[in-house]
Motif scaffolding. Structure first.
Motif, short mmCIF file in Angstrom:
data_model
loop_
_atom_site.label_atom_id
_atom_site.label_comp_id
_atom_site.label_asym_id
_atom_site.label_seq_id
_atom_site.Cartn_x
_atom_site.Cartn_y
_atom_site.Cartn_z
N ALA A 77 47.89 73.60 47.26
CA ALA A 77 47.97 74.99 47.70
C ALA A 77 48.15 75.95 46.54
O ALA A 77 47.75 77.12 46.60
N THR A 78 48.74 75.47 45.44
CA THR A 78 48.97 76.31 44.27
C THR A 78 47.75 76.34 43.35
O THR A 78 47.30 77.41 42.92
N VAL A 79 47.19 75.18 43.06
CA VAL A 79 46.07 75.08 42.12
C VAL A 79 44.87 75.91 42.58
O VAL A 79 44.18 76.53 41.77
N ARG A 80 44.61 75.93 43.90
CA ARG A 80 43.44 76.67 44.39
C ARG A 80 43.56 78.17 44.15
O ARG A 80 42.58 78.90 44.23
N LEU A 81 44.78 78.65 43.83
CA LEU A 81 44.98 80.07 43.55
C LEU A 81 44.82 80.41 42.07
O LEU A 81 44.83 81.58 41.69
N ILE A 82 44.68 79.37 41.24
CA ILE A 82 44.49 79.60 39.81
C ILE A 82 43.07 80.14 39.59
O ILE A 82 42.11 79.62 40.16
N ALA B 251 51.63 79.84 41.20
CA ALA B 251 50.36 79.91 40.48
C ALA B 251 50.43 80.88 39.30
O ALA B 251 49.67 80.74 38.34
N GLN B 252 51.32 81.86 39.38
CA GLN B 252 51.46 82.84 38.32
C GLN B 252 52.37 82.35 37.19
O GLN B 252 52.44 82.98 36.14
N ALA B 253 53.05 81.23 37.41
CA ALA B 253 53.90 80.66 36.37
C ALA B 253 53.03 79.88 35.37
O ALA B 253 51.83 79.69 35.58
N GLU B 254 53.63 79.44 34.28
CA GLU B 254 52.90 78.64 33.29
C GLU B 254 52.71 77.21 33.78
O GLU B 254 51.78 76.51 33.37
N LEU C 177 47.30 71.20 27.31
CA LEU C 177 46.02 71.88 27.18
C LEU C 177 46.25 73.38 27.08
O LEU C 177 47.03 73.95 27.84
N LYS C 178 45.56 74.01 26.17
CA LYS C 178 45.70 75.44 25.97
C LYS C 178 45.27 76.20 27.21
O LYS C 178 44.20 75.98 27.75
N HIS C 179 46.15 77.09 27.68
CA HIS C 179 45.90 77.97 28.82
C HIS C 179 45.84 77.24 30.17
O HIS C 179 45.54 77.86 31.18
N ALA C 180 46.11 75.95 30.21
CA ALA C 180 46.05 75.22 31.47
C ALA C 180 47.39 75.33 32.21
O ALA C 180 48.45 75.23 31.60
N TRP C 181 47.32 75.52 33.52
CA TRP C 181 48.52 75.47 34.36
C TRP C 181 48.92 74.00 34.44
O TRP C 181 48.09 73.12 34.66
N GLN C 182 50.20 73.72 34.23
CA GLN C 182 50.63 72.33 34.12
C GLN C 182 51.69 72.00 35.16
O GLN C 182 52.55 72.82 35.47
N VAL C 183 51.62 70.79 35.69
CA VAL C 183 52.65 70.31 36.61
C VAL C 183 53.14 68.95 36.14
O VAL C 183 52.34 68.07 35.79
N LYS C 184 54.46 68.80 36.09
CA LYS C 184 55.08 67.52 35.75
C LYS C 184 55.76 67.00 37.02
O LYS C 184 56.49 67.73 37.68
N ILE C 185 55.51 65.72 37.33
CA ILE C 185 56.01 65.15 38.57
C ILE C 185 56.90 63.97 38.27
O ILE C 185 56.47 62.97 37.67
N ILE C 186 58.16 64.06 38.68
CA ILE C 186 59.11 62.97 38.52
C ILE C 186 59.09 62.17 39.82
O ILE C 186 59.39 62.70 40.90
#
Length: 278
Positions: free
Chosen positions: A188-193, A140-143, A31-40
């Motif tokens: 804890a990270t997402v709430r800072l976006i 939160a400041q990362a992509e 998604l454009k401009h969305a903060w993304q997390v990949k979980i293994i």
């Protein structure tokens, strides 16, 4: 039967709280401009879990952040897709294999920045650095980021070295796996976006934001079971209220977290033993 209203995508691909990679669709679209997390993880069904609720869930639906799970099992070896083996040198338990985890990490790093500041790769481990508010602000400041959820006795050290993985711990205790710790870190990270919280300024006064625990909070009723709201908070004098909250934050920090209090005093050139009345 009335159909539920469609979620607006605002010109982007829509996303739901049950985001899972699909073999038929290939890679999950970014998604454009969305903060993304990949979980293994060996348990992709554990996600999004509680992250689908409340503010984080709404932000997920609105595309402010994106979740992708990568099932570790398909990368396993042999007929039974084994992902672990006995520890070299002997010992109890099993260890996640470097070749298996490595393949999953290679998949996760596709179309992501190599720079670890822009895209951290984290292994949830009891021997890692404790999670802190400053750490969450950095994430939160990362992509986006990749999280590796460990199981058994841990992960082969070679894969941690090869992929420059940062180890992070939820606390000084051992859990059966990294999935719960991963959800805590994501929350804890997402709430800072930006735009996730209705009032972003609320993050500025909470615990750890300035090195202190947060001051006590009160709301109506004015008196409950004989306990009244401190008169200062009802005075309407904002400067005095601010001073009171600062004193209360210092008092709590000094009493409950001497380690944080010493660090705070060092940063502010203060004597940690000063003001014995706190």
């Amino acid at each position: 039967m009335t159909k539920p209203p469609l979620t607006k995508s605002h010109g982007r691909k829509s996303i739901s709280a049950s985001v899972q990679p699909s073999d038929l669709m290939g890679e999950t679209p970014r998604l454009k401009h969305a903060w993304q997390v990949k979980i293994i993880t060996l348990f992709p069904g554990a996600f999004p879990g509680v992250l689908a609720e409340s503010l984080t869930g709404r932000a997920l639906q609105e595309g402010l952040w994106q979740l992708e799970t990568i099932d570790l099992r398909p990368f396993g070896d042999g007929k039974h897709k084994n992902v672990d083996d006995t520890p070299s040198g002997g010992g109890a338990g099993m260890v996640l294999r470097a070749d298996v985890v490595g393949k999953a990490l290679e998949k996760a790093q596709q179309a992501t920045p190599i720079d670890r500041e822009k895209w951290p790769v984290i292994y949830l481990s009891p021997r890692g650095k404790p999670m802190t508010q400053a750490m969450m602000q950095r994430f939160a400041q990362a992509e986006g980021m990749t999280l590796l959820c460990g199981r058994f006795e841990g992960v082969d050290e070679r894969v941690i070295e090869e992929f420059a993985i940062e180890e992070v711990s939820l606390g000084d205790f051992v859990m059966t796996g990294g999935e719960i710790a991963a959800q805590a870190l994501i929350d804890a990270t997402v709430r800072l976006i930006p735009r996730v919280l209705g009032n972003q300024a609320s993050t500025e006064d909470e615990s750890f934001s300035d090195g202190l625990l947060e001051h006590p909070q009160y709301t109506r009723p004015a008196v409950w079971k004989g306990r009244a709201i401190p008169e200062m908070l009802l005075s309407g004098h904002h400067a005095n209220i601010s001073d009171w909250r600062q004193v209360m934050a210092e008092r709590l920090t000094k009493k409950r977290r001497p380690d944080l209090w010493r660090a705070y005093c060092e940063d502010h050139d203060r004597d940690p033993d000063e003001d014995q009345e706190l």
